[in-house]
Design a protein around this motif. Structure first.
Motif, PDB file in Angstrom:
ATOM      1  N   TYR A  94       0.852  -1.190   0.000  1.00 28.39           N
ATOM      2  CA  TYR A  94       0.000   0.000   0.000  1.00 28.39           C
ATOM      3  C   TYR A  94       0.883   1.234   0.000  1.00 28.39           C
ATOM      4  N   ARG A  95       0.570   2.170  -0.882  1.00 26.07           N
ATOM      5  CA  ARG A  95       1.223   3.479  -0.861  1.00 26.07           C
ATOM      6  C   ARG A  95       0.144   4.541  -0.897  1.00 26.07           C
ATOM      7  N   ASP A  96       0.211   5.473   0.045  1.00 25.60           N
ATOM      8  CA  ASP A  96      -0.795   6.532   0.156  1.00 25.60           C
ATOM      9  C   ASP A  96      -0.447   7.651  -0.823  1.00 25.60           C
ATOM     10  N   TRP A  99      -4.328  11.151  -6.653  1.00 26.41           N
ATOM     11  CA  TRP A  99      -4.486  10.913  -8.085  1.00 26.41           C
ATOM     12  C   TRP A  99      -3.323  11.533  -8.870  1.00 26.41           C
ATOM     13  N   ALA A 100      -2.848  12.689  -8.425  1.00 22.18           N
ATOM     14  CA  ALA A 100      -1.763  13.359  -9.140  1.00 22.18           C
ATOM     15  C   ALA A 100      -0.456  12.582  -9.033  1.00 22.18           C
ATOM     16  N   ASP A 101      -0.245  11.929  -7.894  1.00 24.74           N
ATOM     17  CA  ASP A 101       1.009  11.218  -7.664  1.00 24.74           C
ATOM     18  C   ASP A 101       0.976   9.763  -8.128  1.00 24.74           C
ATOM     19  N   ALA A 102      -0.208   9.205  -8.293  1.00 25.07           N
ATOM     20  CA  ALA A 102      -0.329   7.796  -8.679  1.00 25.07           C
ATOM     21  C   ALA A 102      -0.156   7.680 -10.190  1.00 25.07           C
ATOM     22  N   THR A 103       1.078   7.575 -10.618  1.00 26.88           N
ATOM     23  CA  THR A 103       1.406   7.504 -12.042  1.00 26.88           C
ATOM     24  C   THR A 103       0.989   6.151 -12.624  1.00 26.88           C
ATOM     25  N   PRO A 104       0.930   6.030 -13.940  1.00 28.18           N
ATOM     26  CA  PRO A 104       0.662   4.714 -14.527  1.00 28.18           C
ATOM     27  C   PRO A 104       1.634   3.640 -14.025  1.00 28.18           C
ATOM     28  N   GLY A 105       2.874   4.023 -13.778  1.00 28.44           N
ATOM     29  CA  GLY A 105       3.836   3.068 -13.241  1.00 28.44           C
ATOM     30  C   GLY A 105       3.450   2.590 -11.854  1.00 28.44           C
ATOM     31  N   GLU A 106       2.935   3.506 -11.025  1.00 27.00           N
ATOM     32  CA  GLU A 106       2.474   3.112  -9.691  1.00 27.00           C
ATOM     33  C   GLU A 106       1.286   2.158  -9.798  1.00 27.00           C
ATOM     34  N   TRP A 107       0.378   2.445 -10.715  1.00 19.77           N
ATOM     35  CA  TRP A 107      -0.761   1.545 -10.923  1.00 19.77           C
ATOM     36  C   TRP A 107      -0.266   0.160 -11.358  1.00 19.77           C
ATOM     37  N   ARG A 108       0.674   0.148 -12.276  1.00 22.26           N
ATOM     38  CA  ARG A 108       1.189  -1.133 -12.772  1.00 22.26           C
ATOM     39  C   ARG A 108       1.835  -1.934 -11.638  1.00 22.26           C
ATOM     40  N   ASP A 109       2.652  -1.275 -10.841  1.00 21.52           N
ATOM     41  CA  ASP A 109       3.320  -1.954  -9.737  1.00 21.52           C
ATOM     42  C   ASP A 109       2.307  -2.465  -8.717  1.00 21.52           C
ATOM     43  N   ALA A 110       1.280  -1.661  -8.441  1.00 20.98           N
ATOM     44  CA  ALA A 110       0.269  -2.077  -7.467  1.00 20.98           C
ATOM     45  C   ALA A 110      -0.469  -3.317  -7.937  1.00 20.98           C
ATOM     46  N   TYR A 111      -0.777  -3.378  -9.225  1.00 18.44           N
ATOM     47  CA  TYR A 111      -1.468  -4.563  -9.744  1.00 18.44           C
ATOM     48  C   TYR A 111      -0.569  -5.795  -9.722  1.00 18.44           C
ATOM     49  N   GLU A 112       0.709  -5.632  -9.994  1.00 18.51           N
ATOM     50  CA  GLU A 112       1.624  -6.769  -9.928  1.00 18.51           C
ATOM     51  C   GLU A 112       1.654  -7.365  -8.519  1.00 18.51           C
ATOM     52  N   VAL A 113       1.754  -6.498  -7.515  1.00 20.46           N
ATOM     53  CA  VAL A 113       1.908  -6.956  -6.136  1.00 20.46           C
ATOM     54  C   VAL A 113       0.587  -7.420  -5.540  1.00 20.46           C
ATOM     55  N   ASN A 114      -0.484  -6.696  -5.795  1.00 23.44           N
ATOM     56  CA  ASN A 114      -1.752  -6.940  -5.095  1.00 23.44           C
ATOM     57  C   ASN A 114      -2.726  -7.840  -5.844  1.00 23.44           C
ATOM     58  N   VAL A 115      -2.576  -7.959  -7.144  1.00 21.50           N
ATOM     59  CA  VAL A 115      -3.540  -8.739  -7.928  1.00 21.50           C
ATOM     60  C   VAL A 115      -2.857  -9.894  -8.654  1.00 21.50           C
ATOM     61  N   ILE A 116      -1.896  -9.580  -9.487  1.00 21.20           N
ATOM     62  CA  ILE A 116      -1.291 -10.628 -10.311  1.00 21.20           C
ATOM     63  C   ILE A 116      -0.528 -11.627  -9.446  1.00 21.20           C
ATOM     64  N   PRO A 148     -14.579   3.250  -2.294  1.00 21.34           N
ATOM     65  CA  PRO A 148     -13.240   3.820  -2.408  1.00 21.34           C
ATOM     66  C   PRO A 148     -13.165   5.259  -1.927  1.00 21.34           C
ATOM     67  N   MET A 149     -11.992   5.608  -1.435  1.00 24.77           N
ATOM     68  CA  MET A 149     -11.696   6.982  -1.029  1.00 24.77           C
ATOM     69  C   MET A 149     -11.105   7.738  -2.220  1.00 24.77           C
ATOM     70  N   PRO A 150     -11.055   9.064  -2.162  1.00 23.95           N
ATOM     71  CA  PRO A 150     -10.444   9.813  -3.264  1.00 23.95           C
ATOM     72  C   PRO A 150      -8.946   9.578  -3.365  1.00 23.95           C
ATOM     73  N   GLY A 151      -8.298   9.298  -2.229  1.00 29.37           N
ATOM     74  CA  GLY A 151      -6.865   9.053  -2.243  1.00 29.37           C
ATOM     75  C   GLY A 151      -6.527   7.628  -2.627  1.00 29.37           C
ATOM     76  N   HIS A 152      -5.233   7.364  -2.835  1.00 23.58           N
ATOM     77  CA  HIS A 152      -4.681   6.072  -3.243  1.00 23.58           C
ATOM     78  C   HIS A 152      -5.614   5.293  -4.193  1.00 23.58           C
ATOM     79  N   PRO A 153      -5.960   5.869  -5.336  1.00 27.47           N
ATOM     80  CA  PRO A 153      -6.902   5.213  -6.252  1.00 27.47           C
ATOM     81  C   PRO A 153      -6.387   3.890  -6.788  1.00 27.47           C
ATOM     82  N   HIS A 154      -5.071   3.784  -6.978  1.00 25.19           N
ATOM     83  CA  HIS A 154      -4.491   2.544  -7.492  1.00 25.19           C
ATOM     84  C   HIS A 154      -4.717   1.400  -6.507  1.00 25.19           C
ATOM     85  N   TYR A 155      -4.602   1.692  -5.217  1.00 26.56           N
ATOM     86  CA  TYR A 155      -4.803   0.667  -4.187  1.00 26.56           C
ATOM     87  C   TYR A 155      -6.276   0.272  -4.105  1.00 26.56           C
TER      88      TYR A 155
END
Length: 265
Positions: A94-96, A99-116, A148-155
């Protein structure tokens, strides 16, 4: 009560601390042989030793589930002493971020760790459960999957994916003797959460004792009907129920253990 775990083996990913550690300890106490997983061998071995000291059976599997090679290593270690009957996909990060800070790379990494990571372990372990005609697959999700909350959308999105894949898997496994379900925690008192809350407390006037800080944090940040944070053992208890004969008729379900945080029918 007999939870039917004698002779069963359970792999709990991310079990070298927190919710995963509480889960392997409880499953082992109820008779399952457990596999403690983590990326830090010393921490995982410490949990396994504690299980053994209490009379339980524990092996260790080390590897990064965000990679195919790591998942292969974990599966091989988990299967070395026998088949895995219970898979609890708990590992995640989890990284807090806004939306501005959650880059596509952050989304990709989150899916690798939390889903895939969970998909990798399902692919490596569930086919054999199906062949044996018995198994339990449990995803550790969260209320942010549905509110969902407005923050940490990738999580937030990765939790929703975990809930969704569990139901899809349940449909796929219909009639096989293998079930797939979700345990959805609220805010749970693990070390990282306590450190986060106590760090906020001085600047927000939440008091000095932990009792004061917990009460104020719950009221301000995560109001629930119980007025407190959950404990890791309460999540472990829900997992234990889903592994037991009492849950033979539970399929594609979400068990919320959140003190009433999520307000939905």
């Amino acid at each position: 009560m007999d939870y039917g775990l004698a002779g069963r083996r359970a792999l709990v990913t991310g079990s070298s601390s927190g919710l995963g550690e509480a889960t392997v300890r409880l499953l082992a106490a109820e008779g399952a042989a457990v596999v403690v997983h983590g990326r830090d061998e010393a921490r995982a071995e410490a949990v396994a030793e504690a299980v053994r000291a209490g009379g339980g059976r524990a092996d260790v599997a080390i590897g990064d589930l965000a990679t195919d090679a790591g998942a292969d290593a974990v599966a091989a270690a988990a299967l070395a002493a026998g088949p895995v009957d219970i898979l609890v996909n708990n590992a995640g990060s989890y990284r807090d971020l806004s939306w501005a800070d959650a880059t596509p790379g952050e989304w990709r990494d989150a899916y690798e760790v939390n889903v895939i990571s969970a998909v990798r372990m399902i692919g490596r372990l569930v086919p054999a459960m199906r062949e044996r005609g018995w198994g339990r697959v449990i995803q550790i999700g969260g209320g942010l999957a549905v509110q969902p909350m407005p923050g940490h959308p990738h999580y937030n999105a990765t939790l929703a994916a975990r809930h969704n894949l569990a139901v899809s898997l349940a449909r796929e496994l219909a009639g096989t003797g293998v079930t797939s379900n979700v345990v959805s925690p609220g805010a749970i008192l693990v070390d990282a959460v306590k450190d986060f809350i106590t760090g906020l407390a001085p600047g927000r006037g939440w008091g000095e004792t932990w009792e004061e800080i917990e009460r104020e944090a719950i009221a301000r940040l995560m109001p629930n009907d119980r007025g407190r944070l959950g404990r890791p053992q309460e999540i472990a208890g829900a997992v234990l129920y889903l592994t037991s004969p009492l849950a033979d008729y539970v399929s594609g379900a979400t068990i919320r253990v959140d003190g009433g945080l999520i307000r939905s029918v």
